[in-house]
Design a protein around this motif. Structure first.
Motif, PDB file in Angstrom:
ATOM      1  N   ASN A  35     -30.541  17.822  17.687  1.00  0.00           N
ATOM      2  CA  ASN A  35     -30.757  16.387  17.630  1.00  0.00           C
ATOM      3  C   ASN A  35     -30.541  15.774  19.003  1.00  0.00           C
ATOM      4  N   ASN A  36     -31.278  14.700  19.262  1.00  0.00           N
ATOM      5  CA  ASN A  36     -31.130  14.009  20.539  1.00  0.00           C
ATOM      6  C   ASN A  36     -31.626  14.879  21.696  1.00  0.00           C
ATOM      7  N   ASP A  37     -32.347  15.955  21.386  1.00  0.00           N
ATOM      8  CA  ASP A  37     -32.803  16.901  22.401  1.00  0.00           C
ATOM      9  C   ASP A  37     -31.640  17.307  23.306  1.00  0.00           C
ATOM     10  N   GLY A  38     -30.476  17.500  22.684  1.00  0.00           N
ATOM     11  CA  GLY A  38     -29.257  17.745  23.442  1.00  0.00           C
ATOM     12  C   GLY A  38     -29.125  19.161  23.978  1.00  0.00           C
ATOM     13  N   CYS A  39     -29.106  20.134  23.093  1.00  0.00           N
ATOM     14  CA  CYS A  39     -28.982  21.505  23.586  1.00  0.00           C
ATOM     15  C   CYS A  39     -29.846  22.472  22.779  1.00  0.00           C
ATOM     16  N   VAL A  40     -29.916  23.682  23.292  1.00  0.00           N
ATOM     17  CA  VAL A  40     -30.776  24.708  22.691  1.00  0.00           C
ATOM     18  C   VAL A  40     -30.083  25.285  21.458  1.00  0.00           C
ATOM     19  N   ILE A  41     -30.736  25.223  20.305  1.00  0.00           N
ATOM     20  CA  ILE A  41     -30.097  25.774  19.103  1.00  0.00           C
ATOM     21  C   ILE A  41     -30.901  26.910  18.467  1.00  0.00           C
ATOM     22  N   ALA A  42     -32.088  27.195  18.987  1.00  0.00           N
ATOM     23  CA  ALA A  42     -32.819  28.375  18.505  1.00  0.00           C
ATOM     24  C   ALA A  42     -33.683  28.891  19.642  1.00  0.00           C
ATOM     25  N   ARG A  43     -33.735  30.216  19.760  1.00  0.00           N
ATOM     26  CA  ARG A  43     -34.480  30.833  20.856  1.00  0.00           C
ATOM     27  C   ARG A  43     -35.294  32.003  20.324  1.00  0.00           C
ATOM     28  N   LEU A 263     -23.879  -1.501  17.985  1.00  0.00           N
ATOM     29  CA  LEU A 263     -23.077  -0.529  17.230  1.00  0.00           C
ATOM     30  C   LEU A 263     -23.191  -0.795  15.740  1.00  0.00           C
ATOM     31  N   GLY A 264     -23.152  -2.082  15.392  1.00  0.00           N
ATOM     32  CA  GLY A 264     -23.262  -2.463  13.988  1.00  0.00           C
ATOM     33  C   GLY A 264     -24.592  -2.035  13.397  1.00  0.00           C
ATOM     34  N   GLU A 265     -25.665  -2.226  14.149  1.00  0.00           N
ATOM     35  CA  GLU A 265     -26.990  -1.809  13.680  1.00  0.00           C
ATOM     36  C   GLU A 265     -27.030  -0.309  13.431  1.00  0.00           C
ATOM     37  N   ALA A 266     -26.502   0.435  14.389  1.00  0.00           N
ATOM     38  CA  ALA A 266     -26.506   1.892  14.249  1.00  0.00           C
ATOM     39  C   ALA A 266     -25.680   2.295  13.025  1.00  0.00           C
ATOM     40  N   LEU A 267     -24.519   1.666  12.881  1.00  0.00           N
ATOM     41  CA  LEU A 267     -23.651   1.995  11.749  1.00  0.00           C
ATOM     42  C   LEU A 267     -24.378   1.768  10.422  1.00  0.00           C
ATOM     43  N   ILE A 268     -24.990   0.604  10.272  1.00  0.00           N
ATOM     44  CA  ILE A 268     -25.683   0.282   9.014  1.00  0.00           C
ATOM     45  C   ILE A 268     -26.830   1.269   8.795  1.00  0.00           C
ATOM     46  N   SER A 269     -27.468   1.642   9.871  1.00  0.00           N
ATOM     47  CA  SER A 269     -28.588   2.556   9.753  1.00  0.00           C
ATOM     48  C   SER A 269     -28.128   3.945   9.273  1.00  0.00           C
ATOM     49  N   TYR A 270     -27.023   4.454   9.807  1.00  0.00           N
ATOM     50  CA  TYR A 270     -26.523   5.762   9.364  1.00  0.00           C
ATOM     51  C   TYR A 270     -25.912   5.672   7.972  1.00  0.00           C
ATOM     52  N   SER A 390     -32.162  -2.114   5.233  1.00  0.00           N
ATOM     53  CA  SER A 390     -31.265  -3.243   5.395  1.00  0.00           C
ATOM     54  C   SER A 390     -31.558  -3.958   6.701  1.00  0.00           C
ATOM     55  N   GLY A 391     -31.569  -5.301   6.655  1.00  0.00           N
ATOM     56  CA  GLY A 391     -31.808  -6.067   7.866  1.00  0.00           C
ATOM     57  C   GLY A 391     -30.794  -5.727   8.932  1.00  0.00           C
ATOM     58  N   GLY A 392     -29.576  -5.401   8.505  1.00  0.00           N
ATOM     59  CA  GLY A 392     -28.507  -5.102   9.447  1.00  0.00           C
ATOM     60  C   GLY A 392     -28.727  -3.853  10.267  1.00  0.00           C
ATOM     61  N   ALA A 393     -29.726  -3.029   9.862  1.00  0.00           N
ATOM     62  CA  ALA A 393     -29.962  -1.777  10.585  1.00  0.00           C
ATOM     63  C   ALA A 393     -30.763  -1.993  11.864  1.00  0.00           C
ATOM     64  N   GLY A 394     -31.258  -3.210  12.049  1.00  0.00           N
ATOM     65  CA  GLY A 394     -31.929  -3.517  13.314  1.00  0.00           C
ATOM     66  C   GLY A 394     -33.395  -3.143  13.311  1.00  0.00           C
ATOM     67  N   LEU A 395     -34.176  -3.842  14.137  1.00  0.00           N
ATOM     68  CA  LEU A 395     -35.615  -3.597  14.189  1.00  0.00           C
ATOM     69  C   LEU A 395     -36.012  -2.837  15.441  1.00  0.00           C
ATOM     70  N   VAL A 396     -35.416  -3.190  16.570  1.00  0.00           N
ATOM     71  CA  VAL A 396     -35.814  -2.566  17.836  1.00  0.00           C
ATOM     72  C   VAL A 396     -35.101  -1.230  18.022  1.00  0.00           C
ATOM     73  N   ARG A 397     -33.844  -1.212  17.743  1.00  0.00           N
ATOM     74  CA  ARG A 397     -33.019   0.004  17.772  1.00  0.00           C
ATOM     75  C   ARG A 397     -33.066   0.746  19.106  1.00  0.00           C
ATOM     76  N   PRO A 398     -32.608   0.066  20.161  1.00  0.00           N
ATOM     77  CA  PRO A 398     -32.650   0.667  21.500  1.00  0.00           C
ATOM     78  C   PRO A 398     -31.725   1.869  21.623  1.00  0.00           C
ATOM     79  N   TRP A 399     -30.785   2.027  20.655  1.00  0.00           N
ATOM     80  CA  TRP A 399     -29.811   3.104  20.737  1.00  0.00           C
ATOM     81  C   TRP A 399     -30.349   4.399  20.158  1.00  0.00           C
ATOM     82  N   ARG A 400     -31.576   4.343  19.618  1.00  0.00           N
ATOM     83  CA  ARG A 400     -32.111   5.533  18.934  1.00  0.00           C
ATOM     84  C   ARG A 400     -32.140   6.766  19.838  1.00  0.00           C
ATOM     85  N   ASN A 401     -31.986   7.910  19.216  1.00  0.00           N
ATOM     86  CA  ASN A 401     -31.916   9.112  20.036  1.00  0.00           C
ATOM     87  C   ASN A 401     -33.305   9.678  20.331  1.00  0.00           C
ATOM     88  N   ARG A 402     -33.294  10.713  21.134  1.00  0.00           N
ATOM     89  CA  ARG A 402     -34.557  11.258  21.633  1.00  0.00           C
ATOM     90  C   ARG A 402     -35.093  12.369  20.738  1.00  0.00           C
TER      91      ARG A 402
END
Length: 422
Positions: A35-43, A263-270, A390-402
């Motif tokens: 997730n988040n294109d963080g590290c290699v998990i399968a090769r 942070l609140g948007e991310a929290l509601i989204s998860y 939920s509206g609280g989850a945000g529309l733009v969500r700039p914190w979204r991962n890669r």
DNA sequence: TCTGGGGTCCTAGGACCC
DNA sequence: TCTGGGGTCCTAGGACCC
């Protein structure tokens, strides 16, 4: 053996899934990122040969991968989950006693038989899975689960085993002498270090270890591992999945987040994700835990992490009922001036939705909330995740991962089904 | 610039009860 | 003067897994 355990393990599973719908990748190096294109998990084997390590951060091996033309994918759990289900369904058709252990592994119990006969059964399972689902697997067979794990490793390592290895009792000691103590199932980094500092280096050393000492230093789980190496089966087959104790959802952010609102948007989204998972399994939660943390890899910046648990007024799986307590947790946890990397939520104290205790002073019973959630889940299932949210989850969500290198949901979404051209 | 996410089990220690 | 013993439940933290 009185009866034997077989471990069926999909080879480089995520890579094999990606290759299934991209045959041009056969024989070429491929990796899949977390997730988040963080590290290699399968090769793929080719990528392993280039020296790409498991768990290596992507940013650190990006150049190497590019230089060798390695094909890179973001994780596509929709695809992997569906292919896993196909492998497991087939296995259950072929064998009466199956335990699905993880997304890419299953234990099967086989009746006692001569090693040659067990090997034949292993080859049969392997061939049918390859032919009917298209995923290559390795099969390890032995008297206990822990030994089956060892056998599986050998099935993978030695090409002339043809993907199947039976660890017969006559050859156990010779094999265990060649297995490092850290490679044993149940022995992680810390325990491996501890064992080595006390002179136990191989699986054979552990097998011959002193029971009282093992019990004291590695707890009963460590002693069980040693027993299993001795051929005494301590871990049985769990055919029915155990009842869940918790459901969690969390993500690292694509960039650091300092803003309370984001942070609140991310929290509601998860939280919405976790609650959806909960409802899909017909469960309600009695408690909710929220945690957040700064970037542990940035040693020079101030660090802060914290968590908060609340007992809910009544067990529920309805997102709107979970949002206010979750917000209160965040309010209590939030400290201004930090760059946060991650926020997450855990729903615990789970019980079946139908068994919920009645309420003494209910005004609008849980029925209304349940009906609303059911309708939302149906819409989202039909029209795609987040059609209603939920509206609280945000529309733009700039914190979204890669997820820059995502492949298609080739088996679960009509819009992304592969097209064959002649 | 860039380091995953979701679980389980075990133990120790404290609170509380009789 | 005297300061038990056993049990349960809960939580936090550690270790491990894929």
């Amino acid at each position: 053996m009185p009866s034997a355990y077989a471990l069926i393990d999909c080879n480089n599973f995520y890579v094999s899934c990606e290759r299934l719908f991209a045959p041009r990748l056969a024989g070429r190096p491929v990796v899949v990122l977390s997730n988040n294109d963080g590290c290699v998990i399968a090769r793929s084997e080719e990528a392993k040969a280039l020296g790409v390590a498991m768990g290596e951060p992507y940013f650190r091996c990006r150049n190497l991968l590019r230089r060798h033309g390695v094909q890179v994918f973001s994780s596509n759990y929709t695809l992997y989950g569906d292919l896993s289900r196909r492998v497991m369904d087939l296995l259950r058709e072929l064998e009466p006693e199956v335990e699905v252990y993880s997304i890419d592994e299953a234990f099967v119990r086989l009746p006692a038989a001569a090693p040659a006969e067990l090997a034949e059964q292993g080859r049969r399972l392997r061939e049918l899975i390859r032919r009917w689902v298209g995923i290559p697997v390795s099969v390890g067979i032995a008297a206990t689960k822990t030994l089956a794990k060892v056998a599986n490793r050998l099935a993978k390592q030695e090409p002339d085993h043809g993907g199947v290895f039976v660890l017969a009792s006559a050859s156990v000691d010779a094999v265990l002498a060649g297995v490092g103590v850290g490679e044993i199932w149940g022995i992680g980094r810390r325990r491996a270090d501890l064992l080595r500092t006390h002179g136990l280096r191989t699986a054979l050393d552990l097998k011959r270890g002193d029971d009282a000492w093992l019990r004291r230093r590695l707890t009963v789980t460590g002693l069980r591992t040693a027993m299993e190496l001795r051929g005494v089966s301590c871990l049985t087959l769990a055919e029915a999945p155990a009842a869940r104790h918790s459901v969690a959802s969390s993500r690292s952010f694509g960039r650091l987040v300092s803003d309370r609102g984001e942070l609140g948007e991310a929290l509601i989204s998860y939280l919405s994700l976790a609650a959806e998972k909960l409802r899909r399994q017909g469960l309600v939660a009695a408690s909710l835990h929220v945690y957040l943390t700064t970037d542990r890899f940035q040693a020079t910046t101030p660090q802060y992490s914290g968590g908060r648990t609340v007992i809910l007024a009544r067990p529920t799986g309805a997102t709107p009922e979970l949002i206010p307590p979750a917000r209160r947790c965040l309010e209590a946890l939030f400290r201004p001036g930090y760059g946060y990397r991650k926020i997450g939520v855990v729903l615990a104290g789970l019980s079946p939705a139908g068994m919920r205790q009645g309420e003494l002073f209910a005004s609008s019973g849980p029925a209304a909330a349940e009906a609303l959630m059911e309708a939302c889940d149906r819409v989202n299932q039909r029209w795609g995740r987040d059609t209603i949210r939920s509206g609280g989850a945000g529309l733009v969500r700039p914190w979204r991962n890669r997820r820059e290198y995502l492949s298609a949901a080739a088996t679960t979404n009509w819009a992304e089904i592969p097209v064959v051209t002649a």
